[in-house]
Design a protein around this motif. Sequence first.
Motif, PDB file in Angstrom:
ATOM      1  N   TYR A 123       0.870  -1.177   0.000  1.00  0.00           N
ATOM      2  CA  TYR A 123       0.000   0.000   0.000  1.00  0.00           C
ATOM      3  C   TYR A 123       0.909   1.228   0.000  1.00  0.00           C
ATOM      4  O   TYR A 123       1.988   1.206   0.592  1.00  0.00           O
ATOM      5  CB  TYR A 123      -0.895   0.020   1.242  1.00  0.00           C
ATOM      6  N   PHE A 124       0.437   2.284  -0.626  1.00  0.00           N
ATOM      7  CA  PHE A 124       1.219   3.521  -0.643  1.00  0.00           C
ATOM      8  C   PHE A 124       0.886   4.324   0.618  1.00  0.00           C
ATOM      9  O   PHE A 124      -0.272   4.624   0.875  1.00  0.00           O
ATOM     10  CB  PHE A 124       0.901   4.328  -1.902  1.00  0.00           C
ATOM     11  N   LEU A 129      -4.221  10.254   0.335  1.00  0.00           N
ATOM     12  CA  LEU A 129      -4.765   9.339  -0.685  1.00  0.00           C
ATOM     13  C   LEU A 129      -5.460   8.140  -0.041  1.00  0.00           C
ATOM     14  O   LEU A 129      -5.995   7.276  -0.745  1.00  0.00           O
ATOM     15  CB  LEU A 129      -3.644   8.867  -1.614  1.00  0.00           C
ATOM     16  N   PRO A 132      -3.593   3.878  -0.440  1.00  0.00           N
ATOM     17  CA  PRO A 132      -4.194   2.968  -1.435  1.00  0.00           C
ATOM     18  C   PRO A 132      -3.360   1.725  -1.729  1.00  0.00           C
ATOM     19  O   PRO A 132      -2.131   1.761  -1.680  1.00  0.00           O
ATOM     20  CB  PRO A 132      -4.283   3.851  -2.682  1.00  0.00           C
ATOM     21  N   LEU A 133      -4.060   0.642  -2.050  1.00  0.00           N
ATOM     22  CA  LEU A 133      -3.419  -0.586  -2.536  1.00  0.00           C
ATOM     23  C   LEU A 133      -2.667  -0.272  -3.821  1.00  0.00           C
ATOM     24  O   LEU A 133      -3.143   0.507  -4.646  1.00  0.00           O
ATOM     25  CB  LEU A 133      -4.508  -1.632  -2.839  1.00  0.00           C
ATOM     26  N   LEU A 134      -1.501  -0.887  -3.972  1.00  0.00           N
ATOM     27  CA  LEU A 134      -0.728  -0.682  -5.202  1.00  0.00           C
ATOM     28  C   LEU A 134      -0.682  -1.961  -6.030  1.00  0.00           C
ATOM     29  O   LEU A 134      -0.487  -3.042  -5.488  1.00  0.00           O
ATOM     30  CB  LEU A 134       0.708  -0.259  -4.862  1.00  0.00           C
ATOM     31  N   SER A 135      -0.846  -1.809  -7.324  1.00  0.00           N
ATOM     32  CA  SER A 135      -0.539  -2.913  -8.226  1.00  0.00           C
ATOM     33  C   SER A 135       0.974  -2.909  -8.427  1.00  0.00           C
ATOM     34  O   SER A 135       1.657  -1.943  -8.084  1.00  0.00           O
ATOM     35  CB  SER A 135      -1.244  -2.707  -9.558  1.00  0.00           C
ATOM     36  N   ARG A 138       1.947   0.038 -10.597  1.00  0.00           N
ATOM     37  CA  ARG A 138       1.926   1.327  -9.900  1.00  0.00           C
ATOM     38  C   ARG A 138       3.124   1.466  -8.974  1.00  0.00           C
ATOM     39  O   ARG A 138       3.749   2.519  -8.896  1.00  0.00           O
ATOM     40  CB  ARG A 138       0.615   1.476  -9.101  1.00  0.00           C
ATOM     41  N   LEU A 142       5.924   4.370  -9.241  1.00  0.00           N
ATOM     42  CA  LEU A 142       6.150   5.369  -8.189  1.00  0.00           C
ATOM     43  C   LEU A 142       7.635   5.524  -7.877  1.00  0.00           C
ATOM     44  O   LEU A 142       8.062   6.583  -7.409  1.00  0.00           O
ATOM     45  CB  LEU A 142       5.368   5.007  -6.923  1.00  0.00           C
TER      46      LEU A 142
END
Lengths: 250, 250
Positions: A123-124, A129, A132-135, A138, A142
């Motif tokens: 997660y970021f 924000l 959020p969960l990250l793929s 993503r 980043l």
Amino acid sequence: MTPKHGQLIYEGKAKRIYETDLDNRVLIEFKNDATAFNALKHEEFEGKGRINCEISAHLFEVLEKAGVPTHYLSREDDCWMLAKHVEIIPLEVVVRNIATGSLCKETPIEQGKELIPPLLDYYFKDDNLGDPLLSEARLERLGVISKKKKLEVEKLSSQINILLKAFFKQLDLTIVDFKLEFGIDKNGQILLSDEISPDTCRIWDQRNSDDKARILDKDRFRKDLGGLVNAYGEVLKRIQGLSSKPHNCS
Amino acid sequence: MTPKHGQLIYEGKAKRIYETDLDNRVLIEFKNDATAFNALKHEEFEGKGRINCEISAHLFEVLEKAGVPTHYLSREDDCWMLAKHVEIIPLEVVVRNIATGSLCKETPIEQGKELIPPLLDYYFKDDNLGDPLLSEARLERLGVISKKKKLEVEKLSSQINILLKAFFKQLDLTIVDFKLEFGIDKNGQILLSDEISPDTCRIWDQRNSDDKARILDKDRFRKDLGGLVNAYGEVLKRIQGLSSKPHNCS
């Protein structure tokens, strides 16, 4: 004697980090605040800071002994911990052994399902924000962690999971899932940072089969179950019980 | 002549799929309905079904010619398309060339940023769950696609992006991002399925520099900009203009 704290470096939802007069050392104050749902829900629990500080200190010691590099140096008075200064990697690494919480809201994976192998999500770390969960794509985009350090984080997280599972098991506790944060010290080494406590882990009591009563973590707050400080205290009591047991010297 | 449609097999937000009396062939009806925000917003647009059917048919033809296997067979009357029957893989593959929409709400990536390489995300196709973003670990855990087929999907998606970018560029259009769905036919082959239209792509008009006026896709509906059918019609007109251009036989 606890070193004097200097300037506040960072204030999060559950901790404050202060400079000290020692080189590359910080003081961490564990707060009594509990927040959930991206801080939409907020409450203070007298005693929580101290309990989480004690539990975290103990778990960091267990992990350090097993070879996991952490930021932990020593537990100081009450709710204070001395730690190495690190640059936090802005990622929350969530390791899950049993499916519950957001995973079951965001996938068809059933509540209570054992996850073999354990599921690791990134997660970021960004309150604005909503963390959020990250793929994979993503995360890569980043650019907050190199491929090499990411592999290292995954290896450490897996090792930490094995150690925590075994540690909690002997206390008749199940570690359902947990969130880790890693930092990089002045030598570029990755250190497990932040805290490991019932604020950041889901812990179920194996001595209680009731779905609600067995919860000994922040879900008591998220789900309005009450008894948060008692539950956290029970985790601490079992940990303390373990270290006060006479050693078997046979 | 359009074959007769039989039983309704599936009804989605923007299409109905019917059995036919032909073996392994289905008829797809493109609906006039537009939905957004997981169907919380809903409206009908007279003519949208036909336009999307025409655009999709043309794009499937372009892709097939370039070697991309698709479910497309032929465009029938009005809003009807004949296609091969496939088992849809319950994933939405989203390819992004420019950052906008949910990506900018869920990460610090800035609106309008060109994404090099393009960013590919998987979402789980499930209306009840709100088509959630999947991490690599969740995707693997769900077991809806083999590792081999996943690689194939990624290779195809990348190839489709290159083809669509080039195709739209000659129409003075920018393909900002798009969603693909893949299915598996009776022989186990992966086929690009579903549709490719302004409902499933973000398309910006290069002849217009105004942030809102240039939008020729479903964002006109999501953002209440009006003129949806005209915008979709403009995309179709440019596509038709291309095919009616005299060939250069020199």
